[in-house]
Design a protein around this motif. Structure first.
Motif, PDB file in Angstrom:
ATOM      1  N   LYS A  17      -2.446  15.604  11.932  1.00 34.01           N
ATOM      2  CA  LYS A  17      -3.314  15.486  10.769  1.00 34.01           C
ATOM      3  C   LYS A  17      -2.479  15.249   9.519  1.00 34.01           C
ATOM      4  N   VAL A  18      -2.822  14.192   8.771  1.00 33.09           N
ATOM      5  CA  VAL A  18      -2.147  13.873   7.525  1.00 33.09           C
ATOM      6  C   VAL A  18      -3.198  13.560   6.468  1.00 33.09           C
ATOM      7  N   SER A  19      -2.822  13.686   5.216  1.00 30.37           N
ATOM      8  CA  SER A  19      -3.696  13.251   4.133  1.00 30.37           C
ATOM      9  C   SER A  19      -3.656  11.731   4.039  1.00 30.37           C
ATOM     10  N   TYR A  20      -4.762  11.155   3.575  1.00 33.37           N
ATOM     11  CA  TYR A  20      -4.907   9.698   3.596  1.00 33.37           C
ATOM     12  C   TYR A  20      -5.501   9.227   2.277  1.00 33.37           C
ATOM     13  N   TYR A  21      -4.800   8.301   1.633  1.00 37.92           N
ATOM     14  CA  TYR A  21      -5.286   7.701   0.397  1.00 37.92           C
ATOM     15  C   TYR A  21      -5.565   6.227   0.656  1.00 37.92           C
ATOM     16  N   PRO A  22      -6.836   5.826   0.821  1.00 43.54           N
ATOM     17  CA  PRO A  22      -7.128   4.431   1.185  1.00 43.54           C
ATOM     18  C   PRO A  22      -6.945   3.443   0.044  1.00 43.54           C
ATOM     19  N   GLY A  23      -7.227   3.852  -1.198  1.00 37.61           N
ATOM     20  CA  GLY A  23      -7.200   2.922  -2.321  1.00 37.61           C
ATOM     21  C   GLY A  23      -8.463   2.089  -2.382  1.00 37.61           C
ATOM     22  N   CYS A  24      -8.636   1.412  -3.488  1.00 35.69           N
ATOM     23  CA  CYS A  24      -9.915   0.748  -3.796  1.00 35.69           C
ATOM     24  C   CYS A  24     -10.229  -0.451  -2.912  1.00 35.69           C
ATOM     25  N   SER A  25      -9.258  -1.310  -2.674  1.00 31.34           N
ATOM     26  CA  SER A  25      -9.568  -2.577  -2.020  1.00 31.34           C
ATOM     27  C   SER A  25      -9.989  -2.404  -0.567  1.00 31.34           C
ATOM     28  N   LEU A  26      -9.610  -1.300   0.056  1.00 27.61           N
ATOM     29  CA  LEU A  26     -10.030  -1.092   1.438  1.00 27.61           C
ATOM     30  C   LEU A  26     -11.524  -0.778   1.541  1.00 27.61           C
ATOM     31  N   GLU A  27     -12.145  -0.523   0.397  1.00 25.46           N
ATOM     32  CA  GLU A  27     -13.593  -0.330   0.384  1.00 25.46           C
ATOM     33  C   GLU A  27     -14.313  -1.616  -0.017  1.00 25.46           C
ATOM     34  N   GLY A  28     -13.555  -2.714  -0.181  1.00 20.09           N
ATOM     35  CA  GLY A  28     -14.164  -3.971  -0.591  1.00 20.09           C
ATOM     36  C   GLY A  28     -13.550  -5.142   0.139  1.00 20.09           C
ATOM     37  N   THR A  29     -12.628  -5.829  -0.521  1.00 19.78           N
ATOM     38  CA  THR A  29     -12.072  -7.073   0.023  1.00 19.78           C
ATOM     39  C   THR A  29     -11.237  -6.857   1.275  1.00 19.78           C
ATOM     40  N   ALA A  30     -10.723  -5.667   1.489  1.00 22.50           N
ATOM     41  CA  ALA A  30      -9.895  -5.395   2.670  1.00 22.50           C
ATOM     42  C   ALA A  30     -10.618  -4.475   3.646  1.00 22.50           C
ATOM     43  N   ALA A  31     -11.931  -4.637   3.755  1.00 22.97           N
ATOM     44  CA  ALA A  31     -12.716  -3.808   4.667  1.00 22.97           C
ATOM     45  C   ALA A  31     -12.283  -4.003   6.114  1.00 22.97           C
ATOM     46  N   ASP A  32     -11.796  -5.201   6.449  1.00 27.43           N
ATOM     47  CA  ASP A  32     -11.311  -5.440   7.815  1.00 27.43           C
ATOM     48  C   ASP A  32     -10.081  -4.590   8.112  1.00 27.43           C
ATOM     49  N   TYR A  33      -9.200  -4.472   7.144  1.00 27.97           N
ATOM     50  CA  TYR A  33      -8.020  -3.618   7.284  1.00 27.97           C
ATOM     51  C   TYR A  33      -8.447  -2.168   7.479  1.00 27.97           C
ATOM     52  N   ALA A  34      -9.386  -1.703   6.642  1.00 31.87           N
ATOM     53  CA  ALA A  34      -9.873  -0.330   6.738  1.00 31.87           C
ATOM     54  C   ALA A  34     -10.479  -0.053   8.106  1.00 31.87           C
ATOM     55  N   ALA A  35     -11.273  -0.998   8.610  1.00 30.25           N
ATOM     56  CA  ALA A  35     -11.924  -0.805   9.906  1.00 30.25           C
ATOM     57  C   ALA A  35     -10.896  -0.716  11.029  1.00 30.25           C
ATOM     58  N   SER A  36      -9.864  -1.545  10.959  1.00 29.73           N
ATOM     59  CA  SER A  36      -8.849  -1.513  12.017  1.00 29.73           C
ATOM     60  C   SER A  36      -8.040  -0.216  11.959  1.00 29.73           C
ATOM     61  N   ILE A  37      -7.767   0.283  10.770  1.00 32.16           N
ATOM     62  CA  ILE A  37      -7.049   1.556  10.643  1.00 32.16           C
ATOM     63  C   ILE A  37      -7.885   2.682  11.235  1.00 32.16           C
ATOM     64  N   ALA A  38      -9.161   2.722  10.873  1.00 29.96           N
ATOM     65  CA  ALA A  38     -10.048   3.760  11.403  1.00 29.96           C
ATOM     66  C   ALA A  38     -10.176   3.653  12.915  1.00 29.96           C
ATOM     67  N   GLY A  39     -10.107   2.422  13.426  1.00 34.28           N
ATOM     68  CA  GLY A  39     -10.232   2.225  14.861  1.00 34.28           C
ATOM     69  C   GLY A  39      -9.019   2.664  15.654  1.00 34.28           C
TER      70      GLY A  39
END
Length: 297
Positions: A17-39
């Motif tokens: 378990k680690v703390s995670y700071y996604p930043g703004c763009s992963l909630e918008g233009t980089a949603a594909d990156y965010a989804a792959s990280i979560a996956g």
């Protein structure tokens, strides 16, 4: 490393378990990156605990407008991370750079020494974190679709490694995290000398001409090295190389085809994640024809 272990709700699997700071763009233009990280995180026995009530770090404009604000914005996130008491993992190179700059500022102030400085744990960029030997060992054991025959250049960009007095990276001139990862995934990492060159970053709107010059050079050098695609860990780099390709091809009178793939997408593909194709489908330059040609999809 101060990361802790926790158990999932069923109590069946031990997770780091680690703390995670996604930043703004992963909630918008980089949603594909965010989804792959979560996956891929649970496939790597990793629990990413998102910081509660995190705020924008100020990248990429604050440091050029208000120096104090550019330090205070990420400093608030560091305070949240200290409260959690775990290492902090950051997928965005710009965010990582700003958080490290704020950390250095605090460490250089006498009053910050007693306020804790780095007592919340280490700040990691996601690529470096996931290419530690412990995670590479997990990848080797869980690999179900080796990426055999895929010729890729790792493109690091600037901000995850430079300046080294901020990032603490010893290999800032010649990082090799992508190369180690690609070897484990059984792809073919291509050596090239432009892996840390700048893509123009946030100048895409203000100076598209400069972006075109820098990115065209990256395309040409990658092709000359024998690469079929880029592998990236920065959404700004991904956007500049991906979004510009059609425009640059038209301007140059040359049909460039160099997909720009997040490293977490390749991990998901190699581990057989059922959503990997949907992540890849979101790119402007579609990587799926290349991957199908290689028998990887």
């Amino acid at each position: 490393m101060k990361s802790t272990k926790s158990f999932d709700a069923r109590g069946l699997k031990s997770l780091m378990k680690v703390s995670y700071y996604p930043g703004c763009s992963l909630e918008g233009t980089a949603a594909d990156y965010a989804a792959s990280i979560a996956g891929v995180a649970p496939l790597l026995d990793l629990d990413l605990a998102e910081l509660e009530d995190w705020n924008c770090c100020g990248a990429s404009a604050a440091h050029s407008i208000n120096h104090q604000l550019s330090l205070e914005l990420p400093a608030r996130n560091l305070a949240l991370a200290r409260e959690a008491g775990r290492d902090l993992v950051v997928p965005c190179a710009l965010c990582f750079n700003r958080l490290k700059a704020a950390e250095k500022d605090q460490l250089h102030r006498a009053e910050a020494q007693t306020a804790g400085g780095r007592n919340g744990g280490k700040i990691w960029d996601l690529l470096e974190f996931l290419t530690q030997e412990s995670f590479l060992s997990i990848l080797k054991k869980k690999l179900v679709r080796p990426l055999t025959g895929l010729k890729a250049v790792g493109y690091y960009g600037c901000l995850a490694s430079r300046p080294p007095e901020i990032t603490d990276k010893a290999d800032y001139e010649n990082p090799e995290d992508f190369e180690r990862l690609l070897q484990v995934l059984q792809a073919e990492p291509i050596d090239w000398s432009y892996k840390t060159d700048c893509c123009g970053a946030g100048l895409a709107m203000a100076r598209p001409d400069l972006i075109d010059t820098l990115v065209t050079r990256l395309y040409d050098r990658a092709l000359a090295a024998g690469a079929e695609c880029f592998v990236v860990a920065c959404q700004m780099c991904q956007a500049n190389l991906d979004l510009s390709q059609g425009r640059i091809s038209k301007k140059a009178g040359k049909d460039y085809y160099l997909p720009v793939i997040y490293f977490t997408e390749l991990i998901g593909l190699a581990l057989g994640h059922p959503e990997a194709a949907s992540w890849l489908a979101r790119h402007i330059v579609d990587p799926r024809p290349l991957l199908r040609k290689k028998g990887l999809m």
